[in-house]
Scaffold this active site. Structure first.
Site, short mmCIF file in Angstrom:
data_model
loop_
_atom_site.label_atom_id
_atom_site.label_comp_id
_atom_site.label_asym_id
_atom_site.label_seq_id
_atom_site.Cartn_x
_atom_site.Cartn_y
_atom_site.Cartn_z
N LYS A 135 -58.64 54.63 -36.95
CA LYS A 135 -58.75 55.62 -35.87
C LYS A 135 -57.44 55.80 -35.10
O LYS A 135 -57.00 56.92 -34.85
CB LYS A 135 -59.89 55.19 -34.94
CG LYS A 135 -60.15 56.09 -33.75
CD LYS A 135 -61.56 55.92 -33.23
CE LYS A 135 -61.95 54.47 -33.02
NZ LYS A 135 -61.19 53.79 -31.95
N THR A 194 -54.44 55.05 -36.12
CA THR A 194 -53.45 55.59 -37.03
C THR A 194 -53.61 57.11 -37.15
O THR A 194 -52.63 57.86 -37.13
CB THR A 194 -53.58 54.93 -38.42
OG1 THR A 194 -53.42 53.52 -38.26
CG2 THR A 194 -52.54 55.45 -39.39
N ARG A 241 -54.64 53.44 -25.68
CA ARG A 241 -54.84 52.21 -24.90
C ARG A 241 -53.74 51.21 -25.21
O ARG A 241 -53.09 51.26 -26.25
CB ARG A 241 -56.20 51.58 -25.25
CG ARG A 241 -57.40 52.41 -24.83
CD ARG A 241 -58.70 51.78 -25.31
NE ARG A 241 -58.79 51.79 -26.76
CZ ARG A 241 -59.62 51.03 -27.46
NH1 ARG A 241 -60.41 50.18 -26.84
NH2 ARG A 241 -59.66 51.11 -28.76
N LYS A 282 -57.87 40.58 -34.97
CA LYS A 282 -58.03 42.03 -35.04
C LYS A 282 -56.70 42.75 -35.24
O LYS A 282 -56.61 43.77 -35.92
CB LYS A 282 -58.71 42.54 -33.76
CG LYS A 282 -59.01 44.04 -33.80
CD LYS A 282 -59.65 44.49 -32.49
CE LYS A 282 -59.87 45.99 -32.49
NZ LYS A 282 -60.39 46.48 -31.20
N ALA A 304 -64.32 48.05 -25.14
CA ALA A 304 -65.20 49.17 -25.44
C ALA A 304 -66.66 48.75 -25.46
O ALA A 304 -67.54 49.58 -25.69
CB ALA A 304 -64.81 49.80 -26.76
N PHE A 312 -64.05 51.89 -30.71
CA PHE A 312 -65.16 51.74 -31.65
C PHE A 312 -65.68 53.09 -32.14
O PHE A 312 -64.95 54.08 -32.14
CB PHE A 312 -66.28 50.88 -31.04
CG PHE A 312 -65.89 49.47 -30.75
CD1 PHE A 312 -65.05 48.77 -31.61
CD2 PHE A 312 -66.33 48.82 -29.61
CE1 PHE A 312 -64.69 47.46 -31.35
CE2 PHE A 312 -65.96 47.50 -29.34
CZ PHE A 312 -65.15 46.83 -30.21
N PHE A 343 -57.78 56.74 -49.06
CA PHE A 343 -57.29 55.55 -49.76
C PHE A 343 -57.05 55.91 -51.22
O PHE A 343 -57.69 56.82 -51.76
CB PHE A 343 -58.31 54.40 -49.67
CG PHE A 343 -58.28 53.65 -48.37
CD1 PHE A 343 -57.83 52.34 -48.31
CD2 PHE A 343 -58.72 54.25 -47.19
CE1 PHE A 343 -57.81 51.65 -47.11
CE2 PHE A 343 -58.70 53.57 -45.99
CZ PHE A 343 -58.25 52.26 -45.95
N TRP A 389 -51.02 57.39 -42.80
CA TRP A 389 -50.49 56.03 -42.94
C TRP A 389 -49.30 56.02 -43.89
O TRP A 389 -48.27 55.39 -43.63
CB TRP A 389 -51.59 55.10 -43.47
CG TRP A 389 -51.19 53.65 -43.49
CD1 TRP A 389 -51.34 52.74 -42.47
CD2 TRP A 389 -50.57 52.94 -44.57
NE1 TRP A 389 -50.85 51.51 -42.85
CE2 TRP A 389 -50.37 51.60 -44.13
CE3 TRP A 389 -50.17 53.30 -45.84
CZ2 TRP A 389 -49.78 50.64 -44.94
CZ3 TRP A 389 -49.57 52.33 -46.65
CH2 TRP A 389 -49.40 51.02 -46.20
#
Length: 556
Positions: free
Chosen positions: A71, A73, A94, A105, A273, A301, A381, A409
């Site tokens: 998200k 990215t 954020r 994480k 979140a 999230f 991907f 990405w």
């Protein structure tokens, strides 16, 4: 291919003064923190109050899985893509917490060729905002125990102190502790505990405050304890809200950095979140809307948590009007929602995808309930088959929703052009009819029922005896007319993380009700929400190091 930190370290950053100039900011409008980061004066927002706001674009996602969605990215990549198309775009994100950075994480700076930089600084201390929040929080915690030790004129019941200490690190040993040991000189013995800084109400207040005086007022309204008569005790009763605001005088200013492609990025605030609303600061978003024609922001999230709270809490208080919502998904994550294990995700499986895509369908429905047009971004991907990609596109088109493949990405802004064009089409050919989901003046149970039924798809809400008692208590003292912030698992639309896809025929169970009175919302806790995470068996910190020449290695 290079890893994230190697890509970031090879970036050609512009001096932050030059980035600020792109937004019409002079050196008098910023406070420099080195060559590549700065804070934006709060006077900027005041001086531009008559300027028309730019268009607000929210990036959200399906329920997260171990397969990853990307998200942040996509948020960065979309901002870069809009700039490639000649638009004046600003990103609002954020700030990362040190706990996840050194834990498991990771950071929150995007990835690959869609990152914000200087990545190392952003993930490690940045401009010190987290430390200011920690200090302000712990000043109040110290004042509570000191007041009791010095005679307790407020008659605080030490068994009913709500406010906890915090630190910006994962440390499970501090979840439940005893303070005041060592005799009379060290105060009164009582149970206490630590939360991680991003779970602090001070963080939530920072992210919803309109200015410094509003920040101070909100801090004063924090409910810290109850007295021996069962009456509320607020921070302002301890008379330290001014000192706490003083500690936050610089932290309240939004931070300006840039992306790998020199797109301006305002990064400020980072509340949990779950226990809070999971969005960057209102000041950052409002400042970005005055400085840019297009503002790309995200919420924590999946859409059932992040987008719902963005709409019903942040937009409500900030009078924001989002114009478009991007819902990020991956083929891999949707197949995981369809029942596949992580080690099977690389193999084409349209059957699993057809089951898991119901999660995306529900998130699309949820966004439409707010009167905002969604577009789906498939974060591509290399293992995605053409059959799977075509299935998602046709499925979403049948729901009346556009789909764009993104490869930000690997390709940066160039990989987000298709998404940017879809977003611009929505902005130029439609009008947002944004509205919040419920009236905050409704009763607590009514608001929770609306969220559970409309957003989660639940049949209803069960309340524990403790929650029932806490609701009555808040109603008795008049602290119930606030928006609701549901703390639940991020992995499922339900409150059971094992129920993937689009669960049906379930109730959610609220076990506890708290009020973040300073921030301005009621927290309804479901399941077991962790406010002080622990480190994993092999923390990310073990892979990090700094070399003699100052080069940082192992940071993602």
């Amino acid at each position: 291919m290079k890893n994230d930190i190697e890509i970031a370290q090879s970036a050609k950053m512009e001096p932050i003064v030059k980035v600020a100039e792109k937004l019409g900011l002079s050196e008098d409008d910023i406070d420099l923190y080195g060559k590549y980061k700065c804070k934006i004066s709060l006077d900027v927002l005041k001086n531009l109050s008559d300027k028309e706001d730019g268009k607000l674009i929210l990036v959200t996602a399906i329920n997260p899985t171990a397969a990853g969605e990307g998200k942040s990215t996509v948020t960065v990549g979309l901002g870069q893509a809009l700039c490639k198309l000649g638009k004046n775009a600003v990103i609002a994100l954020r700030e990362p917490s040190l706990g996840p950075v050194f834990g498991v994480k990771g950071g929150a700076a995007g990835g690959g060729y869609a990152q914000v930089v200087p990545m190392e600084d952003i993930n490690l201390h940045f401009t010190g905002d987290m430390h200011a929040i920690t200090a302000a929080n712990n000043l109040l915690a110290a004042a509570i125990d000191n007041h009791i030790h010095q005679g307790n004129n407020l008659r605080i019941d030490s068994r009913r102190i709500i406010f906890k200490r915090v630190m910006d690190m994962n440390d499970r040993a501090l979840r439940d502790i005893v303070v005041g040991m060592g005799g009379k000189v060290n105060g009164f013995l009582r149970e206490d505990g630590f939360m991680i800084t991003v779970a602090s109400e001070i963080m939530a207040i920072l992210c919803l405050a309109k200015d410094l005086m509003d920040l101070k007022m909100r801090i004063g309204n924090i409910l810290v304890a109850y007295n021996l008569e069962g009456e509320p005790v607020f921070c302002k009763d301890l008379k330290v809200q001014g000192a706490m605001a003083l500690l936050m005088k610089d932290a309240i200013k939004p931070n300006l950095v840039q992306t790998l492609e020199n797109t301006p990025a305002i990064i400020h605030g980072g509340p949990f979140a779950n226990i809070a609303h999971g969005c960057n600061s209102l000041l950052a978003t409002k400042t970005a809307l005055k400085l840019g024609d297009y503002v790309v922001t995200e919420a924590g999230f999946g859409a059932d948590l992040g987008a719902e709270k963005f709409f019903d809490i942040k937009c409500r208080y900030g009078e924001l009007k989002p114009e478009c919502v991007v819902i990020v998904a991956t083929v891999r994550a949707l197949k995981m929602h369809g029942g596949l294990k992580k080690d099977s995700l690389s193999e084409p499986n349209v059957e699993a995808l057809s089951k898991g895509i119901e999660n995306l369908e529900k998130q699309i429905e949820n966004i439409k309930k707010y009167g905002v047009t969604p577009v789906v971004a498939i974060n591509r991907f290399i293992t995605d088959s053409q059959e799977e990609l075509k299935f998602i596109e046709e499925y979403c088109n049948n729901l009346g929703v556009d789909v764009a493949l993104t490869e930000v990405w690997a390709k940066g802004g160039e990989g987000g052009i298709a998404l940017a064009e879809k977003v611009l089409h929505i902005l130029e050919n439609g009008e947002s009819n944004f509205k919040v989901l419920y009236d905050e003046s409704l009763k607590i149970k009514e608001k929770l029922e609306i969220i559970a039924r409309e957003i989660y798809g639940a049949d209803g809400v069960n309340f524990s005896k403790d929650a029932e008692k806490q609701i009555k208590e808040l109603e008795a003292i008049g602290l119930d007319k606030l928006p609701i912030c549901v703390a639940k698992t991020q992995y499922s639309l339900s409150d059971n993380q094992a129920l993937l896809g689009r669960p049906r025929g379930f109730n959610i169970t609220v076990r506890e009700i708290r009020v973040s009175n300073g921030a301005g919302f009621i927290v309804a806790l479901t399941g077991d929400i962790m406010v002080m995470p622990g480190l994993p068996k092999i923390p990310a910190a073990e892979k990090m190091d700094i070399l003699e020449d100052g080069t940082i290695i192992g940071l993602f």
